[in-house]
Motif scaffolding. Structure first.
Motif, short mmCIF file in Angstrom:
data_model
loop_
_atom_site.label_atom_id
_atom_site.label_comp_id
_atom_site.label_asym_id
_atom_site.label_seq_id
_atom_site.Cartn_x
_atom_site.Cartn_y
_atom_site.Cartn_z
N LEU A 40 -31.51 -70.32 -83.84
CA LEU A 40 -31.96 -69.16 -84.10
C LEU A 40 -32.31 -68.62 -82.48
N GLN A 41 -31.83 -67.41 -82.01
CA GLN A 41 -32.38 -66.82 -80.70
C GLN A 41 -33.58 -66.03 -80.77
N GLU A 42 -34.34 -65.84 -79.90
CA GLU A 42 -35.79 -65.27 -80.14
C GLU A 42 -35.25 -63.67 -79.72
N TRP A 43 -35.75 -62.74 -80.97
CA TRP A 43 -35.43 -61.67 -81.00
C TRP A 43 -36.59 -60.64 -80.59
N SER A 44 -37.84 -61.21 -80.58
CA SER A 44 -38.73 -60.49 -80.08
C SER A 44 -39.22 -60.72 -78.66
N THR A 45 -39.19 -59.49 -77.79
CA THR A 45 -39.32 -59.45 -76.51
C THR A 45 -40.35 -58.56 -76.04
N PRO A 46 -41.07 -58.54 -74.79
CA PRO A 46 -42.01 -57.83 -74.40
C PRO A 46 -41.49 -56.37 -74.38
N GLU A 47 -42.45 -55.25 -74.75
CA GLU A 47 -41.95 -53.99 -74.69
C GLU A 47 -42.56 -53.13 -73.45
N ASP A 48 -41.94 -52.19 -73.09
CA ASP A 48 -42.23 -51.19 -71.99
C ASP A 48 -43.73 -50.53 -72.33
N PHE A 49 -43.74 -50.23 -73.64
CA PHE A 49 -45.07 -49.45 -74.04
C PHE A 49 -46.43 -50.53 -73.86
N LEU A 98 -42.01 -53.65 -87.75
CA LEU A 98 -43.21 -52.62 -87.47
C LEU A 98 -44.07 -53.07 -86.22
N PHE A 99 -44.34 -54.45 -86.31
CA PHE A 99 -45.42 -54.93 -85.08
C PHE A 99 -44.66 -55.22 -84.08
N ASN A 100 -43.39 -55.35 -83.94
CA ASN A 100 -42.65 -55.76 -82.78
C ASN A 100 -41.73 -54.70 -82.02
N ALA A 101 -41.48 -53.75 -83.17
CA ALA A 101 -40.68 -52.45 -82.64
C ALA A 101 -39.45 -52.82 -82.12
N GLY A 122 -49.63 -63.29 -85.31
CA GLY A 122 -49.77 -63.81 -84.02
C GLY A 122 -49.55 -62.83 -83.12
N THR A 123 -49.39 -63.33 -81.65
CA THR A 123 -49.01 -62.43 -80.56
C THR A 123 -47.69 -61.54 -80.78
N ASN A 124 -47.84 -60.26 -80.56
CA ASN A 124 -46.82 -59.29 -80.66
C ASN A 124 -46.91 -58.08 -79.75
N PRO A 125 -46.04 -57.29 -79.54
CA PRO A 125 -45.96 -56.30 -78.57
C PRO A 125 -47.20 -55.19 -78.94
N VAL A 126 -47.40 -54.97 -80.31
CA VAL A 126 -48.23 -54.05 -80.88
C VAL A 126 -49.61 -54.34 -80.67
N LEU A 127 -49.93 -55.63 -80.98
CA LEU A 127 -51.39 -55.98 -80.73
C LEU A 127 -51.83 -56.53 -79.33
N LEU A 160 -42.81 -46.30 -85.36
CA LEU A 160 -44.37 -45.78 -85.60
C LEU A 160 -45.27 -46.00 -84.33
N PHE A 161 -45.33 -47.31 -84.16
CA PHE A 161 -46.17 -47.74 -83.04
C PHE A 161 -45.66 -47.13 -81.80
N PRO A 162 -44.49 -47.14 -81.37
CA PRO A 162 -44.17 -46.59 -80.05
C PRO A 162 -44.42 -45.08 -80.03
N GLU A 163 -44.40 -44.39 -81.13
CA GLU A 163 -44.88 -42.86 -81.08
C GLU A 163 -46.22 -42.68 -80.81
N LEU A 164 -47.11 -43.66 -81.64
CA LEU A 164 -48.58 -43.66 -81.42
C LEU A 164 -48.78 -43.86 -80.17
N PHE A 165 -48.47 -44.82 -79.51
CA PHE A 165 -48.70 -45.42 -78.01
C PHE A 165 -48.16 -44.36 -76.91
N THR A 166 -47.04 -43.71 -77.33
CA THR A 166 -46.88 -42.64 -76.32
C THR A 166 -47.72 -41.49 -76.46
N TYR A 167 -48.22 -40.85 -77.53
CA TYR A 167 -49.22 -40.08 -77.82
C TYR A 167 -50.54 -40.37 -77.18
N LEU A 168 -50.97 -41.69 -77.53
CA LEU A 168 -52.11 -42.24 -76.88
C LEU A 168 -52.17 -42.10 -75.30
#
Length: 491
Positions: free
Chosen positions: A151-160, A226-229, A252-257, A438-446
């Motif tokens: 398997l290849q890792e699919w969750s990577t750090p996000e700009d937000f 949802l939690f990794n966008a 665990g650790t993910n971009p949203v948390l 959902l979270f990218p839009e929330l973080f953009t707003y905040l």
């Protein structure tokens, strides 16, 4: 080889590992091949080694010493009895995930009673067990290589994650499992008027995205996105029973948390069930209402945790001045029966699902009242993880056959989304079409920005299994249009 086998069968030597270790090895292979995503922590592996190999081996060695010194009967009786009883205990633990005392006592009595007549054949049982281990090793090796190692890792750090929030209200995410969206709830499959619930939410100034969809059809696959966008595409179609490491991606650790913590938030998970903690993930939340020492090494389902009591206590007891993020998971109304074995038919399954709606409505309203009394300025998001699957005989049916039926697709993916937030959040909420944004839009707003940095694929996907058409299929495209397109597999 043949000569050695015949010599083993004929001689009077008895080897402790043949009846103590071999059953444990076979059981571990079977257990991990069929439940890997539920038990893939090192703590569980060590526990199972103790349960299935170390403990039986220790017990047999001690019994063997006693029999040699104190009991004047042929040792083959001990080895026969131990082989059968050990297998029965192990089967009880990994099939039923608990002790089944009455069947075990019955097995014990029958084994002792038949020892005089059958003990001379126990070595044949050992040989059969040894032969069964060979294909089990090959099958598990193939499964591990295909579904884990490659398997290849699919969750990577996000700009937000680099965003600096200009506003830091408390955020409350309430997730009623499987709560279908209003258009589908009032449509032909459910035909359930739910106006009172929505009217009550409107009194708290909630706004709705009635065409909101989950990107995936299950709690684990949906919440992972949802939690990794980000999309996982069911591990590029390699997922078997569950998405690999989904619980680690959610708890665990993910971009949203990380984004919340980077902006000084404390993070809290309030769970009604131990489901998201089965494989003992390395929890990244600052607080959870379930302690890891309360989690069984076996994935035994519990959904009787008084999450409301825990949430209320957390609100009252937490003296921190830091802004708070709460993820509140409620396992209701859930969905229709999982398998054909337990299904009562389409109409009855839909009826049972709808019977749970009044109760979950009451629970959600109770939570909202508690939150707004405690925190009038907090942002409250009610976002279900998927639909209820009404219209199918059982949920697995949706994964077995491709459907072009729009109502059935909506029954899988159309989900409740309601948000209580300042009016300035309205243009951001309008762009939340599926869980991935959902979270990218929330973080953009905040963070005081007008547009997200990244455009995300808002499509909804399902994996079809067990047919010649198996693969990952897009059921809704970026614009929310119904499609049925097989996604190419990337190797």
């Amino acid at each position: 080889m043949k000569a050695k086998i015949l010599e083993y069968l004929k001689n009077d030597h008895h080897y402790w590992w043949t009846v103590a270790v071999l059953p444990g090895i076979y059981s571990l292979l079977y257990l991990y091949q069929n439940n890997f995503t539920l038990i893939n922590s090192w703590e569980q592996f060590i526990a199972f080694l103790i349960y299935f190999i170390v403990a039986p081996s220790t017990a047999l060695v001690l019994l063997d010493l006693v029999f040699k010194k104190k009991v004047c009967i042929d040792r083959k009786h001990l080895y026969y009895c131990f082989l059968i009883i050990n297998l029965a205990i192990i089967l009880s633990l990994f099939v039923f995930m608990r002790w089944r005392w009455k069947p075990l006592i019955l097995v014990f009595i029958i084994t002792i009673a038949t020892s005089k007549y059958l003990s001379k054949f126990y070595k044949i049982g050992v040989l059969l067990l040894g032969l069964m281990i060979i294909p089990a090793v090959l099958q598990f090796g193939n499964y591990y290589y295909q579904s884990v190692y490659s398997l290849q890792e699919w969750s990577t750090p996000e700009d937000f994650e680099k965003f600096t929030f200009q506003k830091k209200p408390n955020i409350y995410l309430i997730q009623p499992d499987g709560y279908v969206g209003k258009p589908t709830m009032t449509g032909q499959l459910y035909n359930y008027p739910n106006d009172q619930f929505y009217d009550n939410l409107e009194t708290y100034n909630f706004n709705f995205n009635h065409n909101y969809r989950s990107n995936y059809p299950s709690t684990l696959s949906s919440n992972s996105t949802l939690f990794n966008a980000q999309h996982h595409y069911f591990n590029q179609g390699k997922a078997k029973n569950e998405l690999f490491n989904a619980r680690d991606k959610i708890m665990g650790t993910n971009p949203v948390l990380r984004t919340f913590k980077n902006n000084g938030y404390e993070t809290n998970a309030i769970l009604q069930s131990n489901y998201l903690l089965y494989n003992r993930p390395d929890v990244f939340y600052d607080y959870t209402n379930i302690e890891m020492e309360d989690i069984s090494f076996f994935p035994v389902f519990h959904n009787d945790i008084d999450y409301y009591f825990d949430f209320k206590n957390r609100l009252n007891d937490n003296q921190s001045i830091a802004p708070q993020f709460f993820f509140i998971e409620i396992l209701s109304p859930s969905h229709i029966s999982h398998s054909k074995t337990f299904s009562l038919g389409i109409e009855k399954e839909t009826e049972i699902y709808l019977e749970k709606i009044p109760d979950i409505n009451t629970e959600v309203n109770k939570l909202i009242n508690l939150i707004t009394t405690h925190d009038k300025d907090g942002i409250i998001i009610i976002a279900a993880d998927h639909g209820g699957f009404a219209g199918f005989e059982y949920t697995e049916k949706a994964y077995q056959e491709i459907t072009n039926n729009l109502e059935l697709k909506k029954s899988i993916f159309n989900s409740l989304l309601a948000v209580k937030a300042p009016e300035s959040f309205a243009p951001y909420q309008e762009r939340i079409t599926s869980s991935i944004n959902l979270f990218p839009e929330l973080f953009t707003y905040l963070s005081g920005q007008s547009q997200p940095h990244t455009t995300r694929d808002a499509s909804s996907y399902i994996i079809i299994k067990e047919t010649s058409n198996s693969g990952v299929y897009q059921y809704f495209n970026q614009d929310g249009e119904s499609v049925t397109i097989k996604k190419p597999t990337h190797k």
